[in-house]
Design a protein around this motif. Structure first.
Motif, PDB file in Angstrom:
ATOM      1  N   LYS A 191      10.244   4.575  -1.439  1.00 14.71           N
ATOM      2  CA  LYS A 191       9.546   5.745  -0.938  1.00 14.71           C
ATOM      3  C   LYS A 191       8.916   5.410   0.420  1.00 14.71           C
ATOM      4  CE  LYS A 191       6.092   8.821  -2.761  1.00 14.71           C
ATOM      5  NZ  LYS A 191       4.959   8.731  -3.674  1.00 14.71           N
ATOM      6  N   GLY A 192       9.072   6.342   1.375  1.00 13.62           N
ATOM      7  CA  GLY A 192       8.460   6.121   2.687  1.00 13.62           C
ATOM      8  C   GLY A 192       8.864   4.777   3.263  1.00 13.62           C
ATOM      9  N   MET A 193       7.858   4.028   3.733  1.00 13.64           N
ATOM     10  CA  MET A 193       8.142   2.741   4.346  1.00 13.64           C
ATOM     11  C   MET A 193       7.825   1.597   3.393  1.00 13.64           C
ATOM     12  SD  MET A 193       7.702   3.499   8.102  1.00 13.64           S
ATOM     13  CE  MET A 193       6.437   2.411   8.675  1.00 13.64           C
ATOM     14  N   ASN A 194       7.764   1.884   2.121  1.00 15.03           N
ATOM     15  CA  ASN A 194       7.291   0.871   1.177  1.00 15.03           C
ATOM     16  C   ASN A 194       8.048  -0.450   1.244  1.00 15.03           C
ATOM     17  OD1 ASN A 194       5.290   2.474   0.317  1.00 15.03           O
ATOM     18  ND2 ASN A 194       6.155   2.945  -1.684  1.00 15.03           N
ATOM     19  N   ARG A 247       7.168  -2.298   4.285  1.00 15.90           N
ATOM     20  CA  ARG A 247       5.804  -2.829   4.196  1.00 15.90           C
ATOM     21  C   ARG A 247       5.776  -4.078   3.346  1.00 15.90           C
ATOM     22  NH1 ARG A 247       2.619   1.408   1.644  1.00 15.90           N
ATOM     23  NH2 ARG A 247       0.896  -0.044   1.825  1.00 15.90           N
ATOM     24  N   VAL A 290      -5.813 -12.545   0.639  1.00 14.86           N
ATOM     25  CA  VAL A 290      -6.228 -11.130   0.622  1.00 14.86           C
ATOM     26  C   VAL A 290      -7.748 -11.022   0.623  1.00 14.86           C
ATOM     27  CG1 VAL A 290      -4.202 -10.296  -0.588  1.00 14.86           C
ATOM     28  CG2 VAL A 290      -6.197 -10.945  -1.899  1.00 14.86           C
ATOM     29  N   LYS A 345      -0.877  -8.057  -1.700  1.00 15.31           N
ATOM     30  CA  LYS A 345      -1.791  -6.957  -1.415  1.00 15.31           C
ATOM     31  C   LYS A 345      -1.011  -5.662  -1.156  1.00 15.31           C
ATOM     32  CE  LYS A 345      -5.863  -5.329  -0.822  1.00 15.31           C
ATOM     33  NZ  LYS A 345      -6.888  -5.456  -1.846  1.00 15.31           N
ATOM     34  N   GLN A 351      -0.051  -4.268  -4.408  1.00 19.22           N
ATOM     35  CA  GLN A 351      -1.154  -3.596  -5.104  1.00 19.22           C
ATOM     36  C   GLN A 351      -1.441  -2.232  -4.488  1.00 19.22           C
ATOM     37  OE1 GLN A 351      -4.154  -6.596  -4.822  1.00 19.22           O
ATOM     38  NE2 GLN A 351      -3.564  -7.550  -6.748  1.00 19.22           N
ATOM     39  N   GLN A 352      -1.338  -2.166  -3.150  1.00 19.82           N
ATOM     40  CA  GLN A 352      -1.565  -0.874  -2.497  1.00 19.82           C
ATOM     41  C   GLN A 352      -0.546   0.150  -2.968  1.00 19.82           C
ATOM     42  OE1 GLN A 352      -1.339  -1.807   1.656  1.00 19.82           O
ATOM     43  NE2 GLN A 352      -3.380  -2.702   1.728  1.00 19.82           N
ATOM     44  N   GLU A 375      -1.311   1.186  -6.613  1.00 20.89           N
ATOM     45  CA  GLU A 375      -2.471   2.072  -6.729  1.00 20.89           C
ATOM     46  C   GLU A 375      -2.170   3.458  -6.170  1.00 20.89           C
ATOM     47  OE1 GLU A 375      -5.514   1.967  -8.146  1.00 20.89           O
ATOM     48  OE2 GLU A 375      -4.632   0.237  -9.133  1.00 20.89           O
ATOM     49  N   ASN A 376      -1.426   3.479  -5.078  1.00 16.80           N
ATOM     50  CA  ASN A 376      -1.100   4.749  -4.441  1.00 16.80           C
ATOM     51  C   ASN A 376      -0.305   5.639  -5.379  1.00 16.80           C
ATOM     52  OD1 ASN A 376      -0.618   6.761  -2.618  1.00 16.80           O
ATOM     53  ND2 ASN A 376       0.890   5.634  -1.446  1.00 16.80           N
ATOM     54  N   ARG A 378      -0.315   5.334  -8.761  1.00 15.26           N
ATOM     55  CA  ARG A 378      -0.811   5.100 -10.111  1.00 15.26           C
ATOM     56  C   ARG A 378      -0.663   6.321 -11.023  1.00 15.26           C
ATOM     57  NH1 ARG A 378      -6.782   4.390 -11.924  1.00 15.26           N
ATOM     58  NH2 ARG A 378      -7.125   5.791 -10.208  1.00 15.26           N
ATOM     59  N   ILE A 379      -0.950   7.505 -10.475  1.00 12.52           N
ATOM     60  CA  ILE A 379      -0.945   8.687 -11.323  1.00 12.52           C
ATOM     61  C   ILE A 379       0.457   9.282 -11.449  1.00 12.52           C
ATOM     62  CG2 ILE A 379      -1.782  11.065 -11.456  1.00 12.52           C
ATOM     63  CD1 ILE A 379      -4.508   9.939 -10.511  1.00 12.52           C
ATOM     64  N   GLU A 380       1.182   9.296 -10.326  1.00  8.55           N
ATOM     65  CA  GLU A 380       2.520   9.883 -10.385  1.00  8.55           C
ATOM     66  C   GLU A 380       3.517   8.975 -11.101  1.00  8.55           C
ATOM     67  OE1 GLU A 380       3.536  10.838  -6.265  1.00  8.55           O
ATOM     68  OE2 GLU A 380       1.412  11.294  -6.091  1.00  8.55           O
ATOM     69  N   SER A 393      -8.155  -0.580   0.267  1.00  7.73           N
ATOM     70  CA  SER A 393      -6.764  -0.188   0.494  1.00  7.73           C
ATOM     71  C   SER A 393      -6.063   0.016  -0.832  1.00  7.73           C
ATOM     72  CB  SER A 393      -6.053  -1.253   1.300  1.00  7.73           C
ATOM     73  OG  SER A 393      -5.986  -2.448   0.564  1.00  7.73           O
ATOM     74  N   ASP A 394      -6.784  -0.206  -1.942  1.00 11.25           N
ATOM     75  CA  ASP A 394      -6.108  -0.055  -3.232  1.00 11.25           C
ATOM     76  C   ASP A 394      -6.985   0.644  -4.260  1.00 11.25           C
ATOM     77  OD1 ASP A 394      -7.916  -2.052  -3.512  1.00 11.25           O
ATOM     78  OD2 ASP A 394      -6.496  -3.583  -4.149  1.00 11.25           O
ATOM     79  N   TYR A 413      -7.163   4.253  -5.190  1.00 13.31           N
ATOM     80  CA  TYR A 413      -6.735   5.635  -5.116  1.00 13.31           C
ATOM     81  C   TYR A 413      -7.678   6.474  -5.960  1.00 13.31           C
ATOM     82  CZ  TYR A 413      -3.526   9.595  -5.452  1.00 13.31           C
ATOM     83  OH  TYR A 413      -2.957  10.826  -5.377  1.00 13.31           O
ATOM     84  N   GLU A 430       2.441   5.655   1.478  1.00 10.85           N
ATOM     85  CA  GLU A 430       3.742   4.978   1.571  1.00 10.85           C
ATOM     86  C   GLU A 430       4.190   4.741   3.003  1.00 10.85           C
ATOM     87  OE1 GLU A 430       3.207   7.868   0.050  1.00 10.85           O
ATOM     88  OE2 GLU A 430       4.702   9.371   0.575  1.00 10.85           O
ATOM     89  N   ASN A 431       3.490   5.355   3.969  1.00  8.27           N
ATOM     90  CA  ASN A 431       3.841   5.091   5.362  1.00  8.27           C
ATOM     91  C   ASN A 431       2.917   4.068   6.012  1.00  8.27           C
ATOM     92  OD1 ASN A 431       5.999   6.960   5.432  1.00  8.27           O
ATOM     93  ND2 ASN A 431       4.480   8.602   5.484  1.00  8.27           N
TER      94      ASN A 431
END
Lengths: 225, 299
Positions: A11-14, A17, A168, A177, A180-181, A184-185, A187-189, B67-68, B70, B77-78
């Motif tokens: 997804k996106g730039m994951n 990253r 980190v 890290k 983990q980001q 977490e981003n 987490r719900i979906e 950063s973590d 939410y 994601e960008n």
């Protein structure tokens, strides 16, 4: 649902990253291992000294890094020393410094062990044919010691790579890290994201560490054969 | 021969030691030259770091965010910083420096938030920083922009609408949380079913192993929203904690600026807007009152 989990990685730039994070991990590990090894060899040679004081200083230096957790060292350097000296170092530079010093300490011990394990007649024969201090180490002792210390050194290198995950805590964004980001981003979906993200982090670490053990085995075989 | 060897050893040690010191000195002389340019503003050097004049000269404000976490502070994601805290932080940058891109987000961890402030690595911490007595000893908190307390979530078929109803039933909690401490202290007669992980407590409620979960209200509200059939009967319970921006101890200038800014933002209900933009999706409109604090004052 499983296809949903893996989609998080793309997804996106994951993915990019994660790889950028891996680059940070690899960069810190690479410089630390190089600097640490060079300093470590010097330290190891110094350590074989007959002087009680020099041995004691080397011992204290090693024990400082063994007893005090690396995390504490990172904190001392990043928050303490930089503030005390009023200098501004980035988290990555501090990481390289701390990991190099740690690598030097452990490497010094490995080199010392290897040098001391060499039969005494190697030194004596070397001296007997008139080799000076540098030549003795350069041509006789170091080449032999390197073979003996290889397994320990590779072990140390992979340990250093894995321990970089501590950075980190001083604000360096490494591969873990970023992972983990991402978890977490989403987490719900995507509640299953952690499995996929940590799974790929595992593979990324494997990609860095595996070649090292492969090379060491090759070298060992070559030297033994 | 041995003498020469020892001489060389001592020499190497000295060179190494000097090398390390020289490295430090180089770096410090570089930074002292930059600070000396800063002293042209008429503040003394020790105050210059983190002062508003210094931030303006730098052209960027450094704000420490998560950063973590939410949806309060996370990276999308960008690779962009997003979330409730970040939204407010961008506005701070806009009002102080005229442009909301003039903010440098420093990504901090829960354990190192105080250290980042103390060592001048950030100007403000806005990483969902809960105001506690212990932290007040080390940093200065501005007025709050958000409040948190405990919440109780239970199945819709057997809703728990007050903590008293839990007596004689099992309350599910996560170990080491405020909820555990709160129940043990204030309601020792309520039986607790404890788990290590957040995911476990939610599974336990689904399996019917307890009557309700007691946890941070933000967590239970978000979960209930995602899981139909469960309802937050008690949205705020127990002592209310507040979340506020923090600055380095003694940086009164910046602290006053933030407090004035929060008061001004209260006039236009900006924090509510931040809620609508970043949190409403997860928590729903109806919990805005139990989370947002406008104008920096908690009634």
């Amino acid at each position: 649902m499983q296809s949903l989990g893996i989609s998080v990685l793309f997804k996106g730039m994951n993915m990019q990253r994660l790889l950028e994070g891996l680059l940070v991990t690899a960069r810190i590990a690479f410089f630390s291992i190089i600097i640490g090894s060079l300093l470590g060899i010097a330290l190891g040679v110094i350590w074989t000294s007959k002087s009680k004081w020099i041995r004691l200083i080397c011992r204290i230096y090693l024990e400082l890094f063994r007893i005090i957790p690396i995390l504490v060292w990172l904190f001392i350097m990043y928050f303490g020393v930089t503030t005390a000296l009023n200098i501004d170092l980035s988290g990555e530079v501090v990481s390289v410094i701390v990991f190099s010093l740690w690598g030097a300490a452990e490497m010094g011990d490995i080199v010392r062990g290897a040098l001391e394990s060499l039969p005494k007649h190697q030194v004596e024969s070397g001296k007997a044919i008139g080799l000076g201090f540098w030549d003795l180490y350069r041509y006789v002792l170091i080449p032999q010691a390197v073979r003996r210390m290889l397994p320990g050194a590779i072990n140390l290198a992979t340990r250093m790579i894995k321990t970089t995950s501590l950075v980190v805590l001083i604000g360096v964004i490494d591969v873990i890290k970023v992972g983990q980001q991402i978890i977490e981003n989403s987490r719900i979906e995507v509640p299953t994201a952690s499995f996929w993200v940590y799974g790929s982090v595992f593979i990324l670490y494997f990609i860095i560490c595996y070649p090292l053990s492969k090379i060491s085995r090759k070298l060992e075989n070559k030297w033994n054969g | 021969m041995i003498k020469i060897k020892r001489f060389i050893q001592v020499l190497i040690i000295t060179v190494l030691a000097l090398g390390i010191f020289a490295g430090c000195n180089n770096a410090s002389s570089n930074s002292s030259s930059t600070t000396s340019t800063n002293t042209s503003t008429n503040t003394s050097t020790s105050e210059a770091k983190g002062s508003i004049a210094e931030i303006k000269e730098r052209g960027k404000i450094r704000i420490g965010v998560f950063s973590d976490k939410y949806p309060f502070g996370y990276v999308d994601e960008n690779g962009e910083n997003q979330g409730f805290d970040v939204y407010i932080a961008r506005r701070f940058a806009k009002d102080l420096l005229g442009d909301e891109s003039k903010v440098e987000f420093v990504l901090v961890d829960a354990a190192s938030r105080v250290a980042f402030l103390e060592s001048n690595k950030v100007d403000i911490i806005m990483a969902n920083f809960t105001v506690t007595e212990e932290r007040k000893q080390k940093v200065d908190f501005a007025n709050p922009y958000m409040k948190v307390s405990l919440g109780i979530v239970s199945p819709e078929s057997a809703p728990i609408t007050s903590v008293e109803q839990l007596k004689g039933k099992k309350a599910i909690v996560a170990k080491g949380t405020t909820a555990e401490t709160y129940l043990t202290k204030n309601y020792p007669d309520i039986e607790q079913l404890k788990f290590e992980q957040y995911t476990e407590i939610f599974e336990a409620l689904k399996d019917g192993r307890g009557a309700a979960i007691v946890n941070d209200n933000t967590e239970v509200i978000a979960w209930a929203k995602q899981n139909p059939g469960f309802v937050v009967g008690v949205p705020s319970l127990g002592g209310q904690d507040t979340i506020a921006p923090a600055v380095k101890k003694g940086n009164k200038e910046l602290l006053d600026w933030i407090n004035n800014e929060l008061a001004a933002l209260g006039e236009e209900k900006f924090i509510s807007k931040a809620y609508d933009e970043t949190l409403a999706e997860i928590y729903g409109e109806e919990y805005k009152e139990s989370i947002v604090i406008e104008g920096g004052n908690l009634e």
